[in-house]
Scaffold this motif. Structure first.
Motif, PDB file in Angstrom:
ATOM      1  N   GLU A 253       0.827  -1.204   0.000  1.00  0.00           N
ATOM      2  CA  GLU A 253       0.000   0.000   0.000  1.00  0.00           C
ATOM      3  C   GLU A 253       0.866   1.260   0.000  1.00  0.00           C
ATOM      4  O   GLU A 253       1.593   1.532   0.973  1.00  0.00           O
ATOM      5  CB  GLU A 253      -0.888   0.025   1.243  1.00  0.00           C
ATOM      6  N   PRO A 254       0.836   2.072  -1.071  1.00  0.00           N
ATOM      7  CA  PRO A 254       1.525   3.369  -1.031  1.00  0.00           C
ATOM      8  C   PRO A 254       0.860   4.272  -0.009  1.00  0.00           C
ATOM      9  O   PRO A 254      -0.355   4.478  -0.043  1.00  0.00           O
ATOM     10  CB  PRO A 254       1.336   3.901  -2.458  1.00  0.00           C
ATOM     11  N   LEU A 255       1.647   4.847   0.888  1.00  0.00           N
ATOM     12  CA  LEU A 255       1.104   5.722   1.927  1.00  0.00           C
ATOM     13  C   LEU A 255       1.344   7.199   1.631  1.00  0.00           C
ATOM     14  O   LEU A 255       0.914   8.048   2.403  1.00  0.00           O
ATOM     15  CB  LEU A 255       1.719   5.371   3.293  1.00  0.00           C
ATOM     16  N   PHE A 256       2.021   7.490   0.525  1.00  0.00           N
ATOM     17  CA  PHE A 256       2.270   8.888   0.175  1.00  0.00           C
ATOM     18  C   PHE A 256       0.967   9.597  -0.149  1.00  0.00           C
ATOM     19  O   PHE A 256       0.116   9.079  -0.874  1.00  0.00           O
ATOM     20  CB  PHE A 256       3.206   8.961  -1.032  1.00  0.00           C
ATOM     21  N   ALA A 257       0.795  10.810   0.410  1.00  0.00           N
ATOM     22  CA  ALA A 257      -0.373  11.638   0.125  1.00  0.00           C
ATOM     23  C   ALA A 257       0.013  13.094   0.325  1.00  0.00           C
ATOM     24  O   ALA A 257       0.807  13.419   1.220  1.00  0.00           O
ATOM     25  CB  ALA A 257      -1.541  11.274   1.028  1.00  0.00           C
ATOM     26  N   ALA A 258      -0.542  13.959  -0.491  1.00  0.00           N
ATOM     27  CA  ALA A 258      -0.221  15.384  -0.386  1.00  0.00           C
ATOM     28  C   ALA A 258      -0.730  15.986   0.916  1.00  0.00           C
ATOM     29  O   ALA A 258      -0.116  16.886   1.484  1.00  0.00           O
ATOM     30  CB  ALA A 258      -0.805  16.139  -1.589  1.00  0.00           C
TER      31      ALA A 258
END
Length: 299
Positions: A253-258
């Motif tokens: 799961e990619p956890l990157f978020a703006a």
């Protein structure tokens, strides 16, 4: 009647808001939809207010309903709910997916006591967070006995068939929310952390992985096939990997978020999975490689 009392609206919505703040509620089942009041209130609280979305295509919460009397159907059923099933709840509830929360307002008095208790036990097993119920007092403010109510509005299901009190809930983990209103709370069961390597501890039990070498490993009770993982998505996040200790990939799961926000993952585990390992990998475009693990629950 296709309506329930008004005095417990604020206590119930306050409880739902607190539950959602602690861990997001993503699905609700309303037993005894009636005119549809609770579907609208839940939609307004969980999607319009907490998620800041209004249009159906943006809704985050799945709101389901069961209503015994199809003639009560109105435009609110079709607008506020994702789906409403019409028929006897004691039979239809088995056809509904498991949900986070169930609401059954002034429903069980329409069943015989034995059938009502059986329904409550079934509802409890289908709701991971718990069941909110209410029932009328034995005598109302005009001195009328609860069993005096017969079929109304052409609806035979409106007849009252049983009298309920707090004593009937002794077999449940019941917490009072308002007069004749209870939350049958499911106990929170968490996997046991058995290995921690290179993780930073933060307030509230949060653990942060910052390098690929770091790991968190949890022991799972026998028979576990679903877990719910609460993580933080933010601009410094990497990609979270969930594996078995032997290296079998269970989820990535990619956890990157703006913008920073909590996110809930629901993982399906293969039969026989006894341990769950969490690690982090870099994510393109991220300012770092962090994975904030806020909580882990069994489902």
């Amino acid at each position: 009647m296709p309506a329930s009392a008004w005095h417990y609206i604020t206590p119930i919505l306050s409880e739902v808001a607190a539950l959602h703040t602690h861990r997001p509620i993503r699905s609700v089942l309303d037993i005894g939809v009636g005119a549809g009041k609770w579907g609208f209130l839940l939609r307004e609280l969980l999607d319009f207010y907490h998620h800041g979305v209004y249009w159906r295509e943006e809704w985050k919460t799945r709101v389901l309903g069961i209503e015994a009397f199809e003639r009560y159907r109105n435009p609110l059923h079709d607008w506020a709910y994702d789906e409403v099933l019409y028929g006897d709840a004691t039979a239809l509830v088995d056809q509904v997916e498991d949900v986070d929360l169930i609401i059954a307002m002034e429903v069980i008095e329409h069943l015989d006591k034995e059938a009502g208790l059986a329904l409550l036990r079934k509802l409890e097993s289908k709701a991971s967070r718990g069941v909110i119920i209410s029932f009328p007092p034995e005598y109302d403010g005009l001195g009328r006995h609860v069993l005096e109510q017969e079929a109304t509005h052409g609806n035979p299901y409106e007849q009252h068939r049983s009298v309920w009190s707090e004593a009937d809930l002794r077999g449940f983990q019941a917490r009072k929310l308002a007069d004749f209103t209870w939350f049958l709370e499911r106990a929170v069961v968490r996997p046991r952390l058995v290995r921690e390597q290179g993780a930073q501890s933060r307030e509230g039990g949060v653990r942060v992985l910052t390098t690929p070498e770091g790991l968190l490993e949890y022991a799972l009770p026998a028979g576990t096939n679903k877990v719910e993982l609460v993580v933080l998505k933010h601009p410094w996040s990497g990609t979270l990997r969930a594996t078995t200790p032997e290296g079998q990939l269970l989820h990535e799961e990619p956890l990157f978020a703006a913008q920073s926000h909590d996110h809930t993952l629901r993982l399906e585990l293969p039969n026989g999975t006894s341990h769950l390992r969490l690690q982090v990998q870099p994510h393109p475009g991220s300012q770092g490689s962090e994975a904030w693990v806020k909580d882990l629950f069994l489902r």
